[in-house]
Scaffold this motif. Sequence first.
Motif, PDB file in Angstrom:
ATOM      1  N   PHE A 101       0.820  -1.210   0.000  1.00 31.53           N
ATOM      2  CA  PHE A 101       0.000   0.000   0.000  1.00 31.53           C
ATOM      3  C   PHE A 101       0.855   1.261   0.000  1.00 31.53           C
ATOM      4  O   PHE A 101       0.526   2.253  -0.659  1.00 31.53           O
ATOM      5  N   VAL A 102       1.969   1.245   0.730  1.00 30.41           N
ATOM      6  CA  VAL A 102       2.821   2.428   0.817  1.00 30.41           C
ATOM      7  C   VAL A 102       3.489   2.714  -0.517  1.00 30.41           C
ATOM      8  O   VAL A 102       3.532   3.855  -0.983  1.00 30.41           O
ATOM      9  N   ARG A 103       4.015   1.693  -1.164  1.00 37.37           N
ATOM     10  CA  ARG A 103       4.763   1.892  -2.409  1.00 37.37           C
ATOM     11  C   ARG A 103       3.845   2.154  -3.597  1.00 37.37           C
ATOM     12  O   ARG A 103       4.185   2.931  -4.492  1.00 37.37           O
ATOM     13  N   HIS A 104       2.685   1.516  -3.654  1.00 34.89           N
ATOM     14  CA  HIS A 104       1.822   1.621  -4.835  1.00 34.89           C
ATOM     15  C   HIS A 104       0.799   2.748  -4.731  1.00 34.89           C
ATOM     16  O   HIS A 104       0.290   3.213  -5.759  1.00 34.89           O
ATOM     17  N   HIS A 105       0.453   3.189  -3.509  1.00 35.61           N
ATOM     18  CA  HIS A 105      -0.595   4.192  -3.369  1.00 35.61           C
ATOM     19  C   HIS A 105      -0.095   5.473  -2.702  1.00 35.61           C
ATOM     20  O   HIS A 105      -0.438   6.566  -3.153  1.00 35.61           O
ATOM     21  N   LEU A 106       0.689   5.367  -1.648  1.00 37.57           N
ATOM     22  CA  LEU A 106       1.203   6.583  -1.009  1.00 37.57           C
ATOM     23  C   LEU A 106       2.331   7.202  -1.819  1.00 37.57           C
ATOM     24  O   LEU A 106       2.379   8.416  -1.993  1.00 37.57           O
ATOM     25  N   ARG A 107       3.265   6.381  -2.308  1.00 33.24           N
ATOM     26  CA  ARG A 107       4.365   6.842  -3.173  1.00 33.24           C
ATOM     27  C   ARG A 107       5.124   8.005  -2.545  1.00 33.24           C
ATOM     28  O   ARG A 107       5.336   9.061  -3.161  1.00 33.24           O
ATOM     29  N   ASN A 108       5.514   7.789  -1.291  1.00 36.95           N
ATOM     30  CA  ASN A 108       6.298   8.775  -0.546  1.00 36.95           C
ATOM     31  C   ASN A 108       5.572  10.101  -0.365  1.00 36.95           C
ATOM     32  O   ASN A 108       6.210  11.128  -0.118  1.00 36.95           O
ATOM     33  N   ARG A 109       4.238  10.077  -0.452  1.00 34.38           N
ATOM     34  CA  ARG A 109       3.444  11.286  -0.228  1.00 34.38           C
ATOM     35  C   ARG A 109       2.277  10.963   0.688  1.00 34.38           C
ATOM     36  O   ARG A 109       1.116  10.956   0.275  1.00 34.38           O
ATOM     37  N   PRO A 110       2.559  10.674   1.976  1.00 36.49           N
ATOM     38  CA  PRO A 110       1.452  10.385   2.900  1.00 36.49           C
ATOM     39  C   PRO A 110       0.627  11.635   3.167  1.00 36.49           C
ATOM     40  O   PRO A 110       1.129  12.762   3.100  1.00 36.49           O
ATOM     41  N   ASP A 111      -0.630  11.433   3.458  1.00 32.85           N
ATOM     42  CA  ASP A 111      -1.521  12.553   3.751  1.00 32.85           C
ATOM     43  C   ASP A 111      -2.256  12.278   5.054  1.00 32.85           C
ATOM     44  O   ASP A 111      -2.396  11.137   5.482  1.00 32.85           O
ATOM     45  N   LEU A 112      -2.714  13.344   5.666  1.00 32.80           N
ATOM     46  CA  LEU A 112      -3.527  13.250   6.870  1.00 32.80           C
ATOM     47  C   LEU A 112      -4.990  13.592   6.611  1.00 32.80           C
ATOM     48  O   LEU A 112      -5.820  13.445   7.509  1.00 32.80           O
ATOM     49  N   TYR A 113      -5.290  14.049   5.410  1.00 32.30           N
ATOM     50  CA  TYR A 113      -6.674  14.414   5.081  1.00 32.30           C
ATOM     51  C   TYR A 113      -7.583  13.186   5.107  1.00 32.30           C
ATOM     52  O   TYR A 113      -8.634  13.201   5.765  1.00 32.30           O
ATOM     53  N   GLY A 114      -7.171  12.127   4.410  1.00 34.10           N
ATOM     54  CA  GLY A 114      -7.991  10.916   4.377  1.00 34.10           C
ATOM     55  C   GLY A 114      -8.143  10.270   5.738  1.00 34.10           C
ATOM     56  O   GLY A 114      -9.284  10.007   6.185  1.00 34.10           O
ATOM     57  N   PRO A 115      -7.056   9.981   6.482  1.00 36.62           N
ATOM     58  CA  PRO A 115      -7.211   9.374   7.806  1.00 36.62           C
ATOM     59  C   PRO A 115      -8.034  10.215   8.771  1.00 36.62           C
ATOM     60  O   PRO A 115      -8.813   9.669   9.566  1.00 36.62           O
ATOM     61  N   PHE A 116      -7.891  11.535   8.731  1.00 37.02           N
ATOM     62  CA  PHE A 116      -8.645  12.381   9.665  1.00 37.02           C
ATOM     63  C   PHE A 116     -10.149  12.252   9.438  1.00 37.02           C
ATOM     64  O   PHE A 116     -10.922  12.031  10.378  1.00 37.02           O
ATOM     65  N   TRP A 117     -10.577  12.368   8.187  1.00 38.63           N
ATOM     66  CA  TRP A 117     -12.014  12.328   7.916  1.00 38.63           C
ATOM     67  C   TRP A 117     -12.565  10.906   7.977  1.00 38.63           C
ATOM     68  O   TRP A 117     -13.746  10.710   8.276  1.00 38.63           O
ATOM     69  N   ILE A 118     -11.747   9.905   7.718  1.00 38.36           N
ATOM     70  CA  ILE A 118     -12.208   8.528   7.882  1.00 38.36           C
ATOM     71  C   ILE A 118     -12.478   8.234   9.352  1.00 38.36           C
ATOM     72  O   ILE A 118     -13.514   7.644   9.696  1.00 38.36           O
ATOM     73  N   CYS A 119     -11.580   8.660  10.226  1.00 38.04           N
ATOM     74  CA  CYS A 119     -11.793   8.448  11.662  1.00 38.04           C
ATOM     75  C   CYS A 119     -13.002   9.235  12.160  1.00 38.04           C
ATOM     76  O   CYS A 119     -13.799   8.724  12.960  1.00 38.04           O
ATOM     77  N   ALA A 120     -13.164  10.471  11.702  1.00 42.72           N
ATOM     78  CA  ALA A 120     -14.316  11.273  12.123  1.00 42.72           C
ATOM     79  C   ALA A 120     -15.624  10.655  11.649  1.00 42.72           C
ATOM     80  O   ALA A 120     -16.609  10.583  12.405  1.00 42.72           O
ATOM     81  N   THR A 121     -15.640  10.182  10.413  1.00 47.52           N
ATOM     82  CA  THR A 121     -16.860   9.566   9.876  1.00 47.52           C
ATOM     83  C   THR A 121     -17.182   8.275  10.601  1.00 47.52           C
ATOM     84  O   THR A 121     -18.354   7.991  10.925  1.00 47.52           O
TER      85      THR A 121
END
Length: 306
Positions: A101-121
Amino acid sequence: MAAADELAFHEFEEATNLLAETPDAATTSRSDQLTPQGHVAVGLGAEDEVEESDKTLLLQEEKQQPGFWTFDYYQSFFDVDTSQVLDRIKGSMLPRPGHNFVRHHLRNRPDLYGPFWICATLAFVLAVTGNLTLVLAQRKDPSIHYSPQFHKVTVAGITIYCYAWLVPLALWGFLRWRKGVRERMGLYTFLETVCVYGYSLFIFIPTVVLWLIPVPWLQWLFGALALALSASGLVFTLWPVVREDTRLVAAVLLSAVVLLHALLAVGCKFYFFQPLPPEHIAPPPQVISLSPNTLLASTSPRTMVT
């Protein structure tokens, strides 16, 4: 006058005779002979522009990163578009062996937008569906007294956010310590670990909604399926890092990751979708039965009066 005659235009007799003999011949000027050199000059200018653009890119890369106490530092972690977030959600819901998942989707560009709103939802959906479960139970059984349980919003938010931050922090710290022991081990950054855990929780959002179906075995089936998909994504992502360690450490670490994930899912199932406590169920009407002696004692004065 002599100077004026020297400056006047003179025709060359040889050139005139040659043109008369070969009228179809083409003439070339000095400017035409200089044309290739002109092209060379243009080409050199283009190369200079490329070199200047390369230098500009290098200067941008070497630009000093803002400090972690500044707003610009955290703004970069929320700089994602919708297509990137959807691609990462899809990757977390459909894990595949050998697909990191890290190499194919994050590609050295992690974000906090998705995790923040996923946890809130997820926290909001847990609290709402937990209350809806009591409402649906009251409609089936009018003897049930329901009152809104707003404290479930707080409990859900604290539980989800603590899990999504503290567990990745402990995991990252352990892997960093093991990297010092075994130098061949790889290591994800802390934000990459948080991002992996945050996106792995998305599968529980539709699962929690499906838990409104009042069929216990179907609820457990949906929960087991969501847990298997989410935990598999974590294992497939962490395996390239821990496989360089000893087999015992790798097995214990991955087992702990799956166990903590299972405890979160089972704990949410029992707390937010638990059976009604006794205080929410109205007691059945009590029927008071009087003994025959009591009935005779209450009717004896009437018989004496008559």
